[in-house]
Design an enzyme around this catalytic site. Structure first.
Site, PDB file in Angstrom:
ATOM      1  N   ASP A   8      -5.592  -2.495   9.131  1.00  0.00           N
ATOM      2  CA  ASP A   8      -4.870  -3.537   9.870  1.00  0.00           C
ATOM      3  C   ASP A   8      -5.462  -3.905  11.240  1.00  0.00           C
ATOM      4  OD1 ASP A   8      -3.269  -3.135   7.683  1.00  0.00           O
ATOM      5  OD2 ASP A   8      -1.443  -2.690   8.790  1.00  0.00           O
ATOM      6  N   LYS A 106      -0.908  -5.792   2.129  1.00  0.00           N
ATOM      7  CA  LYS A 106       0.334  -5.009   2.013  1.00  0.00           C
ATOM      8  C   LYS A 106       1.477  -5.718   2.723  1.00  0.00           C
ATOM      9  CE  LYS A 106      -0.918  -2.060   5.814  1.00  0.00           C
ATOM     10  NZ  LYS A 106       0.274  -2.500   6.528  1.00  0.00           N
ATOM     11  N   CYS A 151       0.970   2.358  10.290  1.00  0.00           N
ATOM     12  CA  CYS A 151       0.177   2.122   9.079  1.00  0.00           C
ATOM     13  C   CYS A 151      -0.937   3.138   8.888  1.00  0.00           C
ATOM     14  CB  CYS A 151      -0.317   0.688   9.054  1.00  0.00           C
ATOM     15  SG  CYS A 151       1.103  -0.436   8.866  1.00  0.00           S
TER      16      CYS A 151
HETATM   17  C1  VGL Z   1       2.240  -2.042  11.400  1.00  0.00           C
HETATM   18  C2  VGL Z   1       4.335  -2.241  12.289  1.00  0.00           C
HETATM   19  C3  VGL Z   1       4.653  -3.238  11.398  1.00  0.00           C
HETATM   20  C4  VGL Z   1       0.910  -1.359  11.426  1.00  0.00           C
HETATM   21  C5  VGL Z   1       2.528  -3.037  10.494  1.00  0.00           C
HETATM   22  O1  VGL Z   1      -0.089  -1.943  10.953  1.00  0.00           O
HETATM   23  O2  VGL Z   1       0.844  -0.225  11.936  1.00  0.00           O
HETATM   24  N1  VGL Z   1       3.152  -1.636  12.272  1.00  0.00           N
HETATM   25  N2  VGL Z   1       3.734  -3.641  10.506  1.00  0.00           N
END
Ligand code: VGL
Ligand code: ZN
Length: 199
Positions: A8, A106, A151
C-alpha cells in the site's frame, strides 16, 4: 525463492494524502533500493469503492479514528481513502514499478474491510496473492510499506499462517499510531507470531 511484498505505498498514505502516515513517503527510496535484490516483487493496493464501510463518511455521526460495530464486527472509522481510480489510490509517483509487476487489490467489497494483502476480514475472499506466490515457488517473503500497524501487520500475520517464512523491514515501514505505542505493539505481535524483524 524469496519475494518482496510492497504494501500500500499509495498517495493517500503519504504526506498530502487523506490518511497520511507521518514520513510515509520515506519508505520509497528504501524500497527502490532493495527491490533489485529480489527475483520477484509484488505490490498490494488498497482499492475501495466509494461509500466503503470503513469510511466515517458512510456512517452518520461517526468520527474519524473511533471504533464502531459494522455488522457486529469492530471497524475503525477512517477518512475516505484509496477510492478506486482516484489520485489518492495511485502508487507514490517515485515508487520503482516495472512492466510485469503484479498488483493485488484489497478492500474492494463495500461491506467488508481488508487490511491483509491476502484475505479480507471475513476470511472468505482471497486477493490471489497466496496462489501467485505458491505458483512462483516463493516460500520466503520480505514485507515493507504502509502502514505498520494495519496492512503491514495483517499481511505479515497471514503470510505466517500460510506457512511462509517472513521478514519485515522496519526501515521500510511507517505506522499510523492512532494510539501512542501502536507501532511497537504491532512489531511485537509480528515477532511473537514468528516474523523476523530486520532493522
Ligand atoms: C490501511 C487503514 C485503512 C493500510 C488501509 O494500508 O495500512 N490502513 N486502510
Ligand atoms: Zn483502507
Amino acid at each position: 525463492m524469496k519475494a518482496l511484498i510492497v504494501v500500500d505505498v499509495q498517495n493517500d498514505f503519504c504526506p498530502g494524502g487523506s490518511l497520511a502516515v507521518s514520513d510515509g513517503g520515506q519508505v520509497v527510496p528504501f524500497i527502490n533500493a532493495v527491490r533489485g535484490g529480489f527475483p520477484l516483487t509484488v505490490f498490494t493496493q488498497d482499492w475501495h469503492p466509494k461509500g466503503h464501510q470503513s469510511f466515517a463518511s458512510s456512517h452518520p455521526g461517526a468520527k474519524v479514528g473511533e471504533m464502531i460495530k459494522v455488522g457486529g464486527v469492530d471497524q475503525v472509522m477512517w477518512p475516505d481513502h484509496c477510492v478506486q481510480h482516484t489520485e489518492g489510490a495511485e502508487f507514490h509517483p517515485d515508487l520503482d514499478r516495472r512492466p510485469g509487476d503484479r498488483v493485488f487489490h484489497k478492500g474492494e467489497l463495500e461491506a467488508v474491510d481488508s487490511y491483509s494483502g491476502f484475505l479480507d476480514h471475513d476470511r472468505e475472499h482471497e486477493t490471489g496473492l497466496r496462489e501467485f506466490l505458491q505458483r512462483q515457488g516463493a516460500g520466503e517473503v520480505y514485507v515493507t510499506g504502509l502502514a505498520t500497524d494495519y496492512c503491514v501487520k495483517f499481511t505479515v500475520l497471514d503470510a505466517l499462517k500460510f506457512g511462509l517464512r517472513v521478514s519485515v523491514y522496519q526501515r521500510g515501514c511507517r505506522a499510523v499510531n492512532l494510539q501512542p505505542g501502536d507501532e511497537s505493539r504491532a512489531y511485537a505481535e509480528m515477532e511473537a507470531a514468528g516474523a523476523v524483524l530486520l532493522p
